[in-house]
Design an enzyme around this catalytic site. Sequence first.
Site, PDB file in Angstrom:
ATOM      1  N   ALA A   1       0.832  -1.207   0.000  1.00 25.86           N
ATOM      2  CA  ALA A   1       0.000   0.000   0.000  1.00 25.86           C
ATOM      3  C   ALA A   1       0.866   1.256   0.000  1.00 25.86           C
ATOM      4  CB  ALA A   1      -0.933  -0.005   1.204  1.00 25.86           C
ATOM      5  N   HIS A   2       1.982   1.243   0.745  1.00 27.26           N
ATOM      6  CA  HIS A   2       2.904   2.380   0.733  1.00 27.26           C
ATOM      7  C   HIS A   2       3.415   2.624  -0.690  1.00 27.26           C
ATOM      8  CE1 HIS A   2       3.098   2.211   5.130  1.00 27.26           C
ATOM      9  NE2 HIS A   2       3.803   3.317   5.110  1.00 27.26           N
ATOM     10  N   LYS A   3       3.830   1.518  -1.293  1.00 28.23           N
ATOM     11  CA  LYS A   3       4.412   1.582  -2.632  1.00 28.23           C
ATOM     12  C   LYS A   3       3.389   2.123  -3.635  1.00 28.23           C
ATOM     13  CE  LYS A   3       7.118  -1.391  -5.632  1.00 28.23           C
ATOM     14  NZ  LYS A   3       6.648  -2.533  -6.420  1.00 28.23           N
TER      15      LYS A   3
ATOM     16  N   GLU B   1       8.919   4.974   4.014  1.00 25.05           N
ATOM     17  CA  GLU B   1       8.265   5.934   4.909  1.00 25.05           C
ATOM     18  C   GLU B   1       8.669   7.384   4.684  1.00 25.05           C
ATOM     19  OE1 GLU B   1       5.234   5.510   6.146  1.00 25.05           O
ATOM     20  OE2 GLU B   1       5.843   3.946   7.541  1.00 25.05           O
TER      21      GLU B   1
END
Lengths: 194, 286
Positions: free
Chosen positions: A36-38, A90
Site C-alpha cells: 500500500a505504501h508503494k 516511509e
Amino acid sequence: MEYRLNLPVGAEEIEKIKAGDVLYITGTMVTARDEAHKMAIEKYDAGEELPLDFSKVAVYHCGPIVRKVDDKWEVVAAGPTTSSRMEIFEYDFIKRFGTRIIVGKGGMGKRTAEACREFKAVYTAFTGGAAVLAADAIKRIKDVFWLEELGMPEALWVMEVENFGPLTVTIDSHGRNLTEEVKEEARKVAERIF
Amino acid sequence: MKEKISDAIADLLGRAVIDLPEDVENALKRAMEQEEGAAKTQLMAILKNVELARQQKKPMCQDTGTPTFYVKAGIDFPYLDILEEAIVEGVRKATSRIPLRPNAVDVLTGKNSGDNTGRFIPYINWEMVEGDECIITAMPKGGGSENMSTLRMLKPGVGIEGVKKFVVEWMVEAAGNPCPPTTVGVGIGGGADIAMKLAKKALLRKIGERHENEIIAEMEEELLKAINSTGIGAMGLGGKTTVLDVHIEVAHRHPASLPVAIAVQCWANRRKSMKIDKEGKIWNID
C-alpha cells in the site's frame, strides 16, 4: 506524558510530543503495509487521485483478520506488523502526504526519523501481538480501498478508532529515536559482558 | 476414532492460541511489577490482551503461527496408524472453527493453501517411547519471532565463552523484532540440523525449569542475566526484562564443529498438551 489526541492533528500538537510519551488516539486510522505504501507513492507521482487524505489520518502498519458479517466488515484481530519493512518507503510517504502519526511495532530507522523531524510527524509503537486489545479499540470499518488489487492483509482498511493505544512514541519530531538509542546502549553492554 | 482425535486436536490448538500458559503469564506479571515507564506500559498492555483473549475466546495474536506438534508416542499405542491424518484434519478444523489465520504458503507459487496445511505442514516431531499412551503438544509459533531464529557454525576454538557471546549479541541485534520479552531456546552441538531441533524443543520447557545438568543450568541463568542486562526490554523500548528465560539443550559435537542454534519465541509462548490412552480416552495435561 500521556496524551489523548483527536485526529486530525496539526504540526504544533506534534511538536509538543516527546519520545517516550504515550498516546491514545481517536478518529480515523488506515492500515497500510509494504504494498500500500508503494502503490500510494506511485499513484501520487503519476498524478493520480488517491482514495483518501493521508494527512488527516493515522497510518497503521497492520494486516488485519477481517470478516464480513451481514454485509458489514468486522475486525477479528488487528495487531501491528513489523515496521522496519516499511523503512524503505516511509520518508517518501511522509514527504508526499504529510501524515502526522505512524503506528507500528519494533521501531523504525534513520530515514523515517529524518522525515519525522523535517515534516513534523511521530512514529509510535503499539504492543506487538496485542491483537484483541487493538480490535477492541476499533469501533467500525468505515471503508476499504485497493482490496481487489492488494488482498486482505495489504489493503487500505479505513477504521474508526476510539482511544486506540497505548502507543509509545519512539520517534519524535525533534530527532530522537528511542529504539535506536536502546539498541546502541545494549551493544555497548553486550561488548563488555563476555 | 480418527474423528475423535482430530476434534481433540482442533480443541488443543484452540486452547493454545487463546489461553497463554500460566507459567508464562506469571513470568510476565513478575516482569511488569519490576518495570516502569515504557516497559511497564507494554507489559500491562500484553497482560490485558491475554485476559481479553481468554474472556472473548479469541486468539491472543493475529499471527496464530505455523502449526507445529511434538508427539511422544508409545510403541504399543493402538492408534499410531491414524495419528498423522488426524492431526492434519484437526488443523483444518481449527482453522475454520476458531478461526486461525491461514499461514501456509507454497514456496514456489506464493499461494496460500487457506487451511494451514501443505507440504510438511503441520510439522510433526515424532518421538517413540515405551508404553501404550500418547502425548501430543501443540506449539503454534509466530513468524515475527521465527524470523529472529538463527544458526551459526562456530569455530570450536572459541569455546563455550564464544557460544555465550554469540547468543547475547544476537539477542541485542534482534532487539524489538521478535516481540520481547521472549523465551530463548539454544541448541549446542550435534550437527546443524540437530542443534536447531534441540533449540526449538527447548522452548517446550516451562519458564524457570532448569536443565538437569548443573553446569548447563548455570549457563542458562548466566545468559538470562546477561541478555536482560543489555536493557533492550519489552518491545525493544528499554527495560529490565528482554527475555523471560533461556533454555539450553546440548548434543555431542563433531571435533571440527561447534553448531549453535537459537530459536526465539515471542511473549506469546503458546503450548498446550493432551494425552490419549489405549482405550482412546483423551484429556488435557498442561
